[in-house]
Design an enzyme around this catalytic site. Structure first.
Site, mmCIF file in Angstrom:
data_model
loop_
_atom_site.group_PDB
_atom_site.id
_atom_site.type_symbol
_atom_site.label_atom_id
_atom_site.label_comp_id
_atom_site.label_asym_id
_atom_site.label_seq_id
_atom_site.Cartn_x
_atom_site.Cartn_y
_atom_site.Cartn_z
ATOM 1 N N ARG A 46 -6.215 4.572 -8.795
ATOM 2 C CA ARG A 46 -5.471 3.328 -8.554
ATOM 3 C C ARG A 46 -4.283 3.277 -9.504
ATOM 4 O O ARG A 46 -3.171 2.901 -9.132
ATOM 5 C CB ARG A 46 -6.381 2.095 -8.738
ATOM 6 N N TYR A 98 13.288 -10.299 7.933
ATOM 7 C CA TYR A 98 12.169 -9.731 8.698
ATOM 8 C C TYR A 98 11.009 -10.755 8.706
ATOM 9 O O TYR A 98 10.676 -11.326 7.655
ATOM 10 C CB TYR A 98 11.731 -8.400 8.053
ATOM 11 N N ASP A 170 15.986 -5.165 0.173
ATOM 12 C CA ASP A 170 15.164 -4.440 1.138
ATOM 13 C C ASP A 170 16.090 -3.436 1.826
ATOM 14 O O ASP A 170 16.936 -3.810 2.635
ATOM 15 C CB ASP A 170 14.566 -5.438 2.135
ATOM 16 N N LYS A 195 8.950 3.285 7.759
ATOM 17 C CA LYS A 195 10.044 3.440 8.707
ATOM 18 C C LYS A 195 10.749 4.799 8.496
ATOM 19 O O LYS A 195 10.156 5.827 8.676
ATOM 20 C CB LYS A 195 10.992 2.245 8.581
HETATM 21 C C1 LIG Z 1 13.067 -4.749 7.013
HETATM 22 C C2 LIG Z 1 11.583 -4.687 6.818
HETATM 23 N N1 LIG Z 1 11.071 -4.987 5.621
HETATM 24 C C3 LIG Z 1 9.736 -4.950 5.378
HETATM 25 C C4 LIG Z 1 8.847 -4.610 6.377
HETATM 26 C C5 LIG Z 1 7.375 -4.591 6.082
HETATM 27 O O1 LIG Z 1 6.910 -3.291 5.919
HETATM 28 P P1 LIG Z 1 5.438 -2.793 6.297
HETATM 29 O O2 LIG Z 1 5.272 -2.995 7.771
HETATM 30 O O3 LIG Z 1 5.437 -1.369 5.864
HETATM 31 O O4 LIG Z 1 4.494 -3.649 5.517
HETATM 32 C C6 LIG Z 1 9.339 -4.281 7.648
HETATM 33 C C7 LIG Z 1 8.411 -3.921 8.726
HETATM 34 O O5 LIG Z 1 8.778 -3.901 9.885
HETATM 35 C C8 LIG Z 1 10.749 -4.322 7.864
HETATM 36 O O6 LIG Z 1 11.278 -4.026 9.060
#
Ligand SMILES: Cc1ncc(COP(=O)(O)O)c(C=O)c1O
Length: 379
Positions: A46, A98, A170, A195
């Protein structure tokens, strides 16, 4: 090292035990100690795992950061950032965030006394007007999901440089290949590694990077204390995915451009959202902070016809109807009923997420096949 060399080599050393050129999957929970406290740098998985450590170093290097930390998902990485704050602290974020980020802010952290403001960040002035003594974090997502709005990272980091306010970005949509927020003054960069970094739709993972020693200490403390870490097998898959990040994203950009241009001339399409168009809002910002415009494209239909949108997303053959994005294969999604369903209709309409909005993650297939697929779905 230049970026295209870093994706192959950064963070990765031949395995000290065997010389294996690829970092092994250290599928172990614990590590033998010769005597109390005498170990080879790892105690418990961990806290740290060699496969994960190689990936953390790789992602940090791609973002020109010193420190990296990987998590079980992108949202677990965001969770870590907000846990650095205290009750009474305030966060300013963009109003077309998001949906999952909106949900964790509103339904998890608001009840612990953290206040979130959602403003139109296209105008830096709106951010400025929202800052008060309690503001501790500005949370930027750019380009945004799904409206592809580009927010001026440098202008915002410059504005708060003399204040005790962290700026987090992000960077999921752009990837470090196209945009490196640390170089633009950001304190923390976050990725849904799920992604483009993973790139093959086979892993759910998140990452944070920073150059700031104090922030890094906090990230590692929370990563270890809350325990939302990713496993060694997933770390290995992403290390492998990253080796082709530059090639994949370049092709995503080329195909994205062709698809966006095709949609722009289609009679059934109303608006196309892609930062590369000169008439796209904040195109100049995108041009200055990104090296290309990515493979994410959204569009609305003439008459904002929901039923027509539903038909299109169910008719495409190569663009598969699915949540997520950034994999080698093309995906199609309907934000208002899928990724953004957790945002109240009124809120999402305010940020342009109309009922007919369709989002494409343009993959790296042959662009003619992709365009034919869309054309057939709209007959
Ligand atoms: C721009 C963005 N940030 C954060 C996330 C969250 O990531 P995760 O699905 O890996 O938890 C997503 C998921 O679609 C996203 O598109």
């Amino acid at each position: 090292m230049k970026f295209n060399t870093k994706v192959i080599h950064a963070g990765v050393e031949p395995d000290p035990a065997t010389g294996a050129i690829m970092t092994p999957i250290y599928q172990t929970s614990t590590y033998v100690q010769e005597e109390i406290g005498k170990h080879k740098g790892f105690e418990y998985s961990r806290t740290g795992n060699p496969t994960r450590a190689a990936l953390e170093a790789s992602i940090a290097s791609l973002e020109n950061a010193k420190f990296g930390a990987c998590f079980g998902s992108g949202l677990a990485a965001i969770d870590c950032i907000i846990k650095m704050l205290n009750p009474g602290d305030e966060v300013i974020s963009t109003n077309d965030l998001y949906g999952g980020s909106y949900r964790i802010f509103k339904t998890i952290f608001e009840k612990y006394g953290i206040k979130f403001h959602f403003v139109n960040m296209l105008e830096v002035e709106n951010v400025k007007n929202c800052i008060n003594d309690n503001t501790k974090l500005i949370w930027i997502e750019t380009p945004t999901n799904p409206m592809m709005n580009t927010i001026d990272i440098k202008a915002i980091t410059k504005m708060v440089s003399s204040k005790d306010i962290m700026v987090g970005v992000d960077n999921t949509f752009a990837t470090p290949y196209l945009q490196r927020p640390i170089d633009l003054g950001a304190d923390i960069v976050m990725h849904s590694v799920t992604k483009f970094l993973g790139g093959h739709s086979d892993v759910v993972m998140g990452a944070l990077v920073t150059n700031n020693d104090q922030i890094a200490d906090e990230i590692y403390r929370i990563q270890n204390s809350s325990g939302a870490v990713c496993g060694p097998m997933d770390s290995f898959l992403v290390l492998r995915g990253i080796k082709t990040l530059h090639l994949r994203v370049q092709r995503h950009c080329e195909n994205g451009k062709k698809v966006a241009k095709f949609l722009k001339t289609h009679p059934k399409v109303d608006q196309v959202f892609w930062p590369g168009f000169e008439d796209h809002i904040n195109h100049d910002v995108a041009k200055s902070q990104m090296s290309d415009f990515g493979g994410m494209v959204s569009f609305t239909l003439v008459g904002d016809d929901l039923e027509q949108a539903k038909k299109i997303v169910s008719r495409t053959k190569l663009f598969t109807l699915a949540e997520s994005l950034g994999g080698v294969e093309s995906l199609i999604g309907h934000p208002s009923t899928m990724t953004h369903a957790s945002i109240p209709r009124e809120e999402r309409l305010k940020s342009g997420v109309k009922d007919s909005l369709i989002r494409l993650s343009v993959g790296i297939e042959d662009s003619n096949d992709l365009i034919n697929d869309l054309e057939n779905s709209m007959l």
